[in-house]
Design an enzyme around this catalytic site. Structure first.
Site, PDB file in Angstrom:
ATOM      1  N   ASP A 113       0.839  -1.204   0.000  1.00  0.00           N
ATOM      2  CA  ASP A 113       0.000   0.000   0.000  1.00  0.00           C
ATOM      3  C   ASP A 113       0.869   1.248   0.000  1.00  0.00           C
ATOM      4  OD1 ASP A 113       0.945   0.098   2.552  1.00  0.00           O
ATOM      5  OD2 ASP A 113      -0.993  -0.240   3.536  1.00  0.00           O
ATOM      6  N   ASP A 131       7.803 -34.295  -9.677  1.00  0.00           N
ATOM      7  CA  ASP A 131       6.974 -35.250 -10.407  1.00  0.00           C
ATOM      8  C   ASP A 131       5.623 -35.439  -9.731  1.00  0.00           C
ATOM      9  OD1 ASP A 131       6.434 -37.325 -12.393  1.00  0.00           O
ATOM     10  OD2 ASP A 131       6.583 -38.690 -10.676  1.00  0.00           O
ATOM     11  N   VAL A 132       4.546 -35.530 -10.594  1.00  0.00           N
ATOM     12  CA  VAL A 132       3.190 -35.769 -10.098  1.00  0.00           C
ATOM     13  C   VAL A 132       2.835 -37.232 -10.337  1.00  0.00           C
ATOM     14  CG1 VAL A 132       0.754 -35.185 -10.364  1.00  0.00           C
ATOM     15  CG2 VAL A 132       2.486 -33.405 -10.559  1.00  0.00           C
ATOM     16  N   GLU A 134       0.195 -39.148 -11.257  1.00  0.00           N
ATOM     17  CA  GLU A 134      -1.169 -39.041 -11.763  1.00  0.00           C
ATOM     18  C   GLU A 134      -2.022 -40.226 -11.332  1.00  0.00           C
ATOM     19  OE1 GLU A 134       1.479 -36.775 -14.624  1.00  0.00           O
ATOM     20  OE2 GLU A 134       1.541 -38.721 -13.611  1.00  0.00           O
ATOM     21  N   ASN A 147       2.697 -45.085 -13.490  1.00  0.00           N
ATOM     22  CA  ASN A 147       3.303 -43.753 -13.375  1.00  0.00           C
ATOM     23  C   ASN A 147       4.789 -43.812 -13.721  1.00  0.00           C
ATOM     24  OD1 ASN A 147       2.985 -40.874 -12.356  1.00  0.00           O
ATOM     25  ND2 ASN A 147       4.726 -41.588 -11.155  1.00  0.00           N
ATOM     26  N   ASP A 234     -25.297 -46.250 -20.000  1.00  0.00           N
ATOM     27  CA  ASP A 234     -25.256 -47.166 -21.132  1.00  0.00           C
ATOM     28  C   ASP A 234     -26.485 -46.919 -22.005  1.00  0.00           C
ATOM     29  OD1 ASP A 234     -23.112 -48.118 -19.738  1.00  0.00           O
ATOM     30  OD2 ASP A 234     -24.166 -49.863 -18.929  1.00  0.00           O
ATOM     31  N   HIS A 467     -25.794  11.411-101.445  1.00  0.00           N
ATOM     32  CA  HIS A 467     -24.719  12.288-101.907  1.00  0.00           C
ATOM     33  C   HIS A 467     -24.262  13.265-100.831  1.00  0.00           C
ATOM     34  CE1 HIS A 467     -27.902  15.343-102.580  1.00  0.00           C
ATOM     35  NE2 HIS A 467     -26.899  16.196-102.459  1.00  0.00           N
ATOM     36  N   ASP A 516     -30.680   7.952-104.631  1.00  0.00           N
ATOM     37  CA  ASP A 516     -29.968   8.898-103.756  1.00  0.00           C
ATOM     38  C   ASP A 516     -30.624   8.899-102.365  1.00  0.00           C
ATOM     39  OD1 ASP A 516     -28.325  10.829-102.767  1.00  0.00           O
ATOM     40  OD2 ASP A 516     -29.227  12.499-103.891  1.00  0.00           O
ATOM     41  N   SER A 617     -29.701  19.737 -99.043  1.00  0.00           N
ATOM     42  CA  SER A 617     -29.687  18.360 -99.549  1.00  0.00           C
ATOM     43  C   SER A 617     -29.899  17.363 -98.411  1.00  0.00           C
ATOM     44  CB  SER A 617     -28.348  18.066-100.233  1.00  0.00           C
ATOM     45  OG  SER A 617     -28.225  18.807-101.412  1.00  0.00           O
TER      46      SER A 617
END
Length: 688
Positions: A113, A131-132, A134, A147, A234, A467, A516, A617
């Site tokens: 703060d 390492d896990v 699992e 594992n 199912d 013409h 013409d 013309s």
């Protein structure tokens, strides 16, 4: 402690360029006093298959209730896992203990703060990848989990196979094909419990023309289901001809299923739990009928209550409906009942649609619909056009717009011809000035070295003397005003000389003006209006007009002389006109004219100072059409051709002899140009 740091150093070296195996995080300015109003975040990531172990060697953050002032937060995802604050000595009871987090990503966020008056020094922490297991934490495998450092793998019992997800073990029970007309299909191991984590597929294929019927018995149906019966554990699913039946589960079997197809797929899906015995299905065949209501708005021949495989019928649409295939209308078609219960080929009887009625030049068409029985009414846009042909059409059962005579030929809006406001007579050789509306068809034809006249005979064509037009030159035309200085200039598109116009070695010495006559096509059509409209052509077959001594009119911008003088002056800017009488052709064969050729294609008119002259013309010799009772109108009887001397009798091309040639020539040219995109008509009148 030295061994741990050696281990961390080796891991860090081995993981260069990848998520770090360890690291250090310290507060700002550590080990000095951290600043006020600080906010800093560290993103920690370790390789997949590992978790993060976090521990502190120093913690001195301003204490407050719920760590509201200053704090260090451990964040995984969007959730805060822990918050640290306070002053604790390493190894004391309040000092944070090491903690393992089973995640590959973590965020540490430090904030302070506005004050740090007691001069707290912050924190120092380390993280290391660990390492896990699992298999211990998540149990991801349906059967056996194995594992190893950085990961795990699943394995299955001998009778099972590892599925595509690499986590689930299931039984391969697909591929069953049944082709007998009747038989039974059961779940794997029935009536013993079916295997878990499996997807089974069965297919029934019967002879073409039969559909598969499925029946069940209560004692032969037992599939795991939750209390709500939604078949999420199912399920049994039937698929046939694009339709889906199911999913089904529980102890209540499905009702009898008429699949409507000779091919049926049966899918059975199971999860990892349950101890149910499964199912047994009985299947049989039934001839597939074809529907009778597929061809709406049609007539079927022959008509039956039921149709079955191999039945053939003829389908004809009712009046006002049609079948369209590949843009072609079919009067009827034959179709056959197929083995899958469908008709083939199958077409629809749709309402006949004539499409929008074609538009016409200078006209409009009024219609509200284009289906069978609809009406379309044509009209011309203005009073300067008249409609030729039937104006009312209706959409026929053949999909054509036809008129009352069952013809599809469209009407035409042609220019109202020969309309004039002339009510007096005058002279052209020393004649009077024409007013607007007297001769709205008069055209001034301009060439490089001379000019002449012409007459508009439609909205796109001008007739003149051959013409007047020098070979190889495309003239321009001035239209729409008696004062050519204010006229509209229009370009010519095509010049067509009469094919029998004789050649001359020297035009100045020409003595033969037979034939013409010439046509000029305008580059753009003209929008007819009060200041420009065509003159009429002579009626075919009427040889009585014009009669000898009958007075007609000539008009032009050629040379003229004022009253009471014999001297020619320059061409007038305003159109001049006069009346001239028609003479017997023999009377014009004077001694002066004996060297010239006279033919029945010529007219002789004028004299006593009333005559055309140089520059006139190609202009018209006009007579009033006395057979018309609607309005006073003129037709063009002759075209200014030649003469011996201005003021004496002049010779004119007899237009009546060329009406067929004029109409045929225009029709041929316009037919050739039908597919061309036509430009918008030119608006000539300036006062509209």
């Amino acid at each position: 402690m030295k061994l741990r740091w050696l281990f961390l150093a080796l891991l860090g070296y081995a993981s260069a360029g990848s998520p770090s195996m360890f690291g250090e995080v310290t507060s700002p300015n550590y080990p000095q006093v951290y600043p006020s109003s600080a906010l800093e975040t560290w993103n920690i990531q370790v390789p997949d298959g590992y978790g993060i172990r976090l521990y502190f060697i120093h913690l001195d953050i301003e204490p407050s209730e719920n760590c509201e002032y200053d704090s260090l937060q451990v964040i995984i995802g969007n959730e805060v896992q822990q918050v640290f604050c306070g002053r604790h000595s390493f190894g004391s009871s309040g000092f944070p203990k090491e903690k393992f987090y089973p995640t590959t990503r973590m965020k540490l966020s430090f904030r302070s703060d506005f004050s740090n008056q007691e001069r707290h020094t912050g924190f120092a922490a380390y993280y290391v990848a660990e390492d896990v297991d699992e298999c211990d934490t998540a149990n991801p495998c349906s059967h056996f989990c194995n594992n190893y450092i950085g990961g795990f793998f699943c394995s299955c019992p001998p009778e099972y196979e590892l599925q595509e997800d690499q986590n689930t073990c299931g039984v391969n029970c697909s591929g069953g094909l049944y082709t007998d007309l009747r038989g039974q299909i059961s779940s794997p191991g029935y009536p013993s419990p079916y295997p878990e984590n499996s997807r089974c597929g069965y297919k029934v294929v019967l002879e073409w023309g039969y559909q598969v019927i499925l029946t069940f018995k209560a004692q032969d149906f037992d599939i795991e289901a939750p209390e709500d019966g939604k078949c999420i554990y199912d399920s049994l699913i039937i698929k046939a001809k694009g339709k889906k039946f199911g999913p089904y589960c529980g102890k209540t079997p499905p009702p009898r299923i008429e699949t409507g197809s000779n091919e049926v797929d049966i899918d059975f899906i199971t999860d990892s739990g349950g101890d149910n015995k499964g199912w047994n299905i009985y299947y049989s065949e039934y001839a597939i009928p074809c529907p009778t209501d597929v061809f709406k708005n049609s007539i079927l021949n022959p008509r039956k209550d039921k149709y079955f495989f191999k039945d053939v019928i003829t389908v004809k649409c009712k009046e006002g409906y049609e079948t369209v295939l590949n843009q072609k209308r079919l009067p009827s078609f034959r179709t056959k009942c197929q083995g899958d219960g469908t008709w083939s080929p199958i077409h629809k009887c749709e309402p006949v649609n004539c499409g929008d009625p074609d538009e016409i030049d200078n006209g409009e068409v009024d219609f509200t619909d284009s289906t069978y029985g609809s009406k379309a009414v044509y009209k011309c846009r203005t009073e300067y056009y008249t409609l030729i042909g039937d104006d009312t059409f209706h959409c026929s059962g053949e999909g054509l717009w036809i008129n009352s005579n069952n013809k599809s030929e469209l009407p035409k809006c042609i220019g109202v011809c020969g309309k004039t406001s002339l009510s007096q007579k005058g002279r052209i050789f020393g004649g009077e000035k024409a007013k607007k509306g007297y001769f709205p068809w008069l055209v001034r034809i301009v060439m490089t070295s001379n000019f002449g006249g012409g007459s508009l005979i439609s909205d796109g064509w001008v007739v003149t003397a051959a013409h007047v037009l020098p070979e190889g030159e495309m003239p321009t035309l001035q239209v729409g005003d008696v004062d050519y200085r204010h006229a509209k200039t229009i370009q010519a598109k095509k010049v067509i000389i009469h094919p029998d116009w004789p050649n001359a070695d020297d035009e100045d010495e020409r003595k033969n003006y037979n034939n013409d006559i010439a046509l000029i096509q305008l580059a753009k059509r003209i929008e007819l209006d009060e200041c420009i409209s065509p003159i009429c052509l002579p009626e075919k077959g009427d040889t009585s007009r014009p009669a000898v001594r009958e007075v007609g009119y000539i008009a032009g911008w050629g040379k003229a002389k004022p009253n009471k003088t014999k001297v020619l002056v320059n061409e007038p800017k305003i159109l001049q006109y006069t009346g001239v009488p028609l003479h017997d052709l023999e009377k014009c064969k004077t001694d002066k004219a004996k060297a010239y050729t006279f033919t029945s294609n010529m007219l002789c008119a004028g004299g006593d100072g009333h005559d055309s002259c140089q520059g006139d013309s190609g202009g018209p010799l006009m007579y009033e059409d006395r057979k018309n009772n609607d309005y006073k109108r003129f037709y063009i009887a002759g075209i200014v051709s030649w003469g011996i001397k201005c003021g004496e009798m002049g010779m004119y091309t007899k237009v009546r002899n060329y009406v067929d040639w004029i109409e045929k020539t225009i029709e041929e040219v316009e037919n050739e140009e039908k597919k061309e995109e036509q430009p918008e008509p030119v608006k000539v009148c300036k006062n509209v």
